[in-house]
Design a protein around this motif. Sequence first.
Motif, PDB file in Angstrom:
ATOM      1  N   ALA A 232      15.951  38.938  60.635  1.00  5.09           N
ATOM      2  CA  ALA A 232      14.855  38.231  61.323  1.00  5.09           C
ATOM      3  C   ALA A 232      14.734  36.771  60.935  1.00  5.09           C
ATOM      4  N   ASP A 233      14.645  36.473  59.646  1.00  8.85           N
ATOM      5  CA  ASP A 233      14.389  35.097  59.217  1.00  8.85           C
ATOM      6  C   ASP A 233      15.620  34.420  58.617  1.00  8.85           C
ATOM      7  N   GLY A 234      16.752  35.118  58.639  1.00  9.81           N
ATOM      8  CA  GLY A 234      17.983  34.536  58.093  1.00  9.81           C
ATOM      9  C   GLY A 234      18.020  34.455  56.583  1.00  9.81           C
ATOM     10  N   PHE A 235      17.100  35.131  55.917  1.00 15.05           N
ATOM     11  CA  PHE A 235      17.036  35.057  54.460  1.00 15.05           C
ATOM     12  C   PHE A 235      18.303  35.611  53.812  1.00 15.05           C
ATOM     13  N   PHE A 236      18.980  36.503  54.515  1.00 17.15           N
ATOM     14  CA  PHE A 236      20.219  37.064  53.971  1.00 17.15           C
ATOM     15  C   PHE A 236      21.252  35.970  53.704  1.00 17.15           C
ATOM     16  N   GLY A 237      21.201  34.889  54.482  1.00 14.81           N
ATOM     17  CA  GLY A 237      22.131  33.784  54.265  1.00 14.81           C
ATOM     18  C   GLY A 237      21.890  33.092  52.939  1.00 14.81           C
ATOM     19  N   TYR A 238      20.631  32.890  52.585  1.00 13.18           N
ATOM     20  CA  TYR A 238      20.304  32.282  51.296  1.00 13.18           C
ATOM     21  C   TYR A 238      20.794  33.167  50.148  1.00 13.18           C
ATOM     22  N   ILE A 239      20.586  34.474  50.287  1.00 16.32           N
ATOM     23  CA  ILE A 239      21.011  35.414  49.252  1.00 16.32           C
ATOM     24  C   ILE A 239      22.537  35.387  49.105  1.00 16.32           C
ATOM     25  N   ALA A 240      23.242  35.261  50.207  1.00 12.93           N
ATOM     26  CA  ALA A 240      24.704  35.157  50.146  1.00 12.93           C
ATOM     27  C   ALA A 240      25.136  33.921  49.368  1.00 12.93           C
ATOM     28  N   VAL A 241      24.412  32.822  49.538  1.00 18.45           N
ATOM     29  CA  VAL A 241      24.747  31.580  48.830  1.00 18.45           C
ATOM     30  C   VAL A 241      24.527  31.728  47.328  1.00 18.45           C
ATOM     31  N   THR A 242      23.378  32.237  46.917  1.00 14.42           N
ATOM     32  CA  THR A 242      23.126  32.411  45.475  1.00 14.42           C
ATOM     33  C   THR A 242      24.137  33.373  44.862  1.00 14.42           C
ATOM     34  N   THR A 243      24.500  34.396  45.614  1.00 13.91           N
ATOM     35  CA  THR A 243      25.491  35.365  45.142  1.00 13.91           C
ATOM     36  C   THR A 243      26.831  34.680  44.900  1.00 13.91           C
ATOM     37  N   ASN A 244      27.255  33.877  45.842  1.00 14.29           N
ATOM     38  CA  ASN A 244      28.561  33.229  45.726  1.00 14.29           C
ATOM     39  C   ASN A 244      28.579  32.170  44.630  1.00 14.29           C
ATOM     40  N   LEU A 245      27.500  31.425  44.512  1.00 15.16           N
ATOM     41  CA  LEU A 245      27.418  30.410  43.456  1.00 15.16           C
ATOM     42  C   LEU A 245      27.514  31.047  42.073  1.00 15.16           C
ATOM     43  N   ALA A 246      26.825  32.138  41.888  1.00 14.13           N
ATOM     44  CA  ALA A 246      26.857  32.822  40.593  1.00 14.13           C
ATOM     45  C   ALA A 246      28.259  33.321  40.278  1.00 14.13           C
ATOM     46  N   ALA A 247      28.922  33.920  41.270  1.00 12.92           N
ATOM     47  CA  ALA A 247      30.278  34.447  41.052  1.00 12.92           C
ATOM     48  C   ALA A 247      31.242  33.340  40.647  1.00 12.92           C
ATOM     49  N   ALA A 248      31.158  32.213  41.329  1.00 15.70           N
ATOM     50  CA  ALA A 248      32.027  31.084  41.014  1.00 15.70           C
ATOM     51  C   ALA A 248      31.789  30.591  39.587  1.00 15.70           C
ATOM     52  N   ALA A 249      30.528  30.476  39.213  1.00 17.74           N
ATOM     53  CA  ALA A 249      30.196  30.028  37.859  1.00 17.74           C
ATOM     54  C   ALA A 249      30.664  31.040  36.819  1.00 17.74           C
ATOM     55  N   GLY A 250      30.587  32.339  37.139  1.00 18.08           N
ATOM     56  CA  GLY A 250      31.025  33.374  36.216  1.00 18.08           C
ATOM     57  C   GLY A 250      32.510  33.313  35.925  1.00 18.08           C
ATOM     58  N   ALA A 251      33.296  33.038  36.972  1.00 24.14           N
ATOM     59  CA  ALA A 251      34.743  32.910  36.773  1.00 24.14           C
ATOM     60  C   ALA A 251      35.060  31.771  35.811  1.00 24.14           C
ATOM     61  N   ILE A 252      34.403  30.640  36.013  1.00 23.36           N
ATOM     62  CA  ILE A 252      34.638  29.470  35.161  1.00 23.36           C
ATOM     63  C   ILE A 252      34.154  29.733  33.736  1.00 23.36           C
ATOM     64  N   GLY A 253      32.964  30.318  33.612  1.00 23.82           N
ATOM     65  CA  GLY A 253      32.423  30.602  32.289  1.00 23.82           C
ATOM     66  C   GLY A 253      33.300  31.542  31.487  1.00 23.82           C
ATOM     67  N   ALA A 254      33.836  32.568  32.136  1.00 21.01           N
ATOM     68  CA  ALA A 254      34.639  33.562  31.431  1.00 21.01           C
ATOM     69  C   ALA A 254      35.986  33.001  30.988  1.00 21.01           C
ATOM     70  N   ILE A 255      36.665  32.267  31.876  1.00 19.68           N
ATOM     71  CA  ILE A 255      37.998  31.789  31.505  1.00 19.68           C
ATOM     72  C   ILE A 255      37.911  30.690  30.445  1.00 19.68           C
ATOM     73  N   LEU A 256      36.843  29.879  30.487  1.00 20.24           N
ATOM     74  CA  LEU A 256      36.660  28.874  29.440  1.00 20.24           C
ATOM     75  C   LEU A 256      36.347  29.529  28.102  1.00 20.24           C
TER      76      LEU A 256
END
Length: 433
Positions: A232-256
């Motif tokens: 209805a309000d497209g909020f799922f798109g915002y949740i997808a963004v936070t999800t993807n940002l966290a995953a990207a940061a996790g990859a960098i944090g772990a390998i470092l």
Amino acid sequence: MKESTIMMYMDSLWVMVAAILVIGMQAGFALLEAGSTRMKNSGHVAGKQILSFALATIAFWAVGFGITFGEGNSLFGTSGWMLGGDSKTFEALSWANVPLSLKFLFQLAFVGVSLAIAWGGFAERAKLSVYFIFGIVFTVLIYPVIGHWVWGGGWLGEMGMQDFAGSTVVHLQGAIAALVATLLLGPRIGKFNKDRTPNLIPGHNQVYTVLGGIILWIGWFGFNAGSTMSTADGFFGYIAVTTNLAAAAGAIGAILTSKFLTGKADIPAMVNGVLAALVAITAACAFVEAWAAIVIGFFAGAFTFWTSVYFERKGIDDPIFAFSVHGIAGIIGTISTGFFASPRLVEQTGVGKAGLFYGGGFEQLLVQTIGVLGAAVYVGIVSFVLLFAMKKMVGLRVTPEQEISGLDISEHGSYGYPEHLDPSLTSSAKKAN
């Protein structure tokens, strides 16, 4: 056609797509876990994903869904067996404008993920019969109770616990069960020396591990964004963004962190960093700002790599690092909203209160902590009682001879890689060459 009808069709289509994405995560777990374990167990490790999802499907349909979302009390549902009942039976899900069958299918996908996590602690040494017994009981008596407490109108939901898509309900539950199994089964043969120092038992295929991680990353968009059950309000798109940002940061944090602590930029560690970050953001994805998602993901990826090394040095043989990736990260994610929950997002979701860093005080942090402790204690006790009883009555672990030969041949009568492991085929290949 009425606008409300159109919206129901759109919501239903979205939930169906999300359910398929989450069910598809079983393929990710199959590749991830098979690649992270030895060749002689690969068929067994991958194949049990089909077995466990089959068991979960029937058990959750018959009993588990009713305990989770059926009308009852603050501890568990007492109605809705086999999806039966009227509109009041599943009032806890009345906010979702989709058919009951889709609500069930979507929630079933979550149960399948939680059970897949639990199996990480059983890997490479548990009897096949254990999967049957524990899989059914987990789906009927363990997972649904915590699900009801948080999502089904139970006492934690009434307190305002923020666990949008299941850092605690899905991931911590599976991880606690995995930890109990790991402790009761004991380490794999050859994992530790007499002085308790650990030996490396590498997985047989890092490519499978990476592919599994990517499939899980994609499936997580259905997991988190799909939990809106609405377009209805497209909020799922915002949740997808936070999800993807966290995953990207996790990859960098772990390998470092891997490079800093061990001197190696470990590939499986990077994959686990992605997963740990995704686990952590699962609770928080609808409650935190984008910058906070990056912080949560980076910390989860980095910290859980350290905990995986720490637990191994303490004599705990967790072959897939299930407790670190899903348990520790699940705790991080659940607790994080007590600090980072944004007032505007709390208002939008209508769950709980703002976090400490936004002037909300310690109230939400306390609720989140109580939720984590309550879930961990319940799952830990029930898992221990069940697995300890099974250990005494039927045994949990295969014989040393079966473990050495591999579970593919000892439990299923064939090898996952026959051309590499079957003596009759390897000798024929040598003669041919």
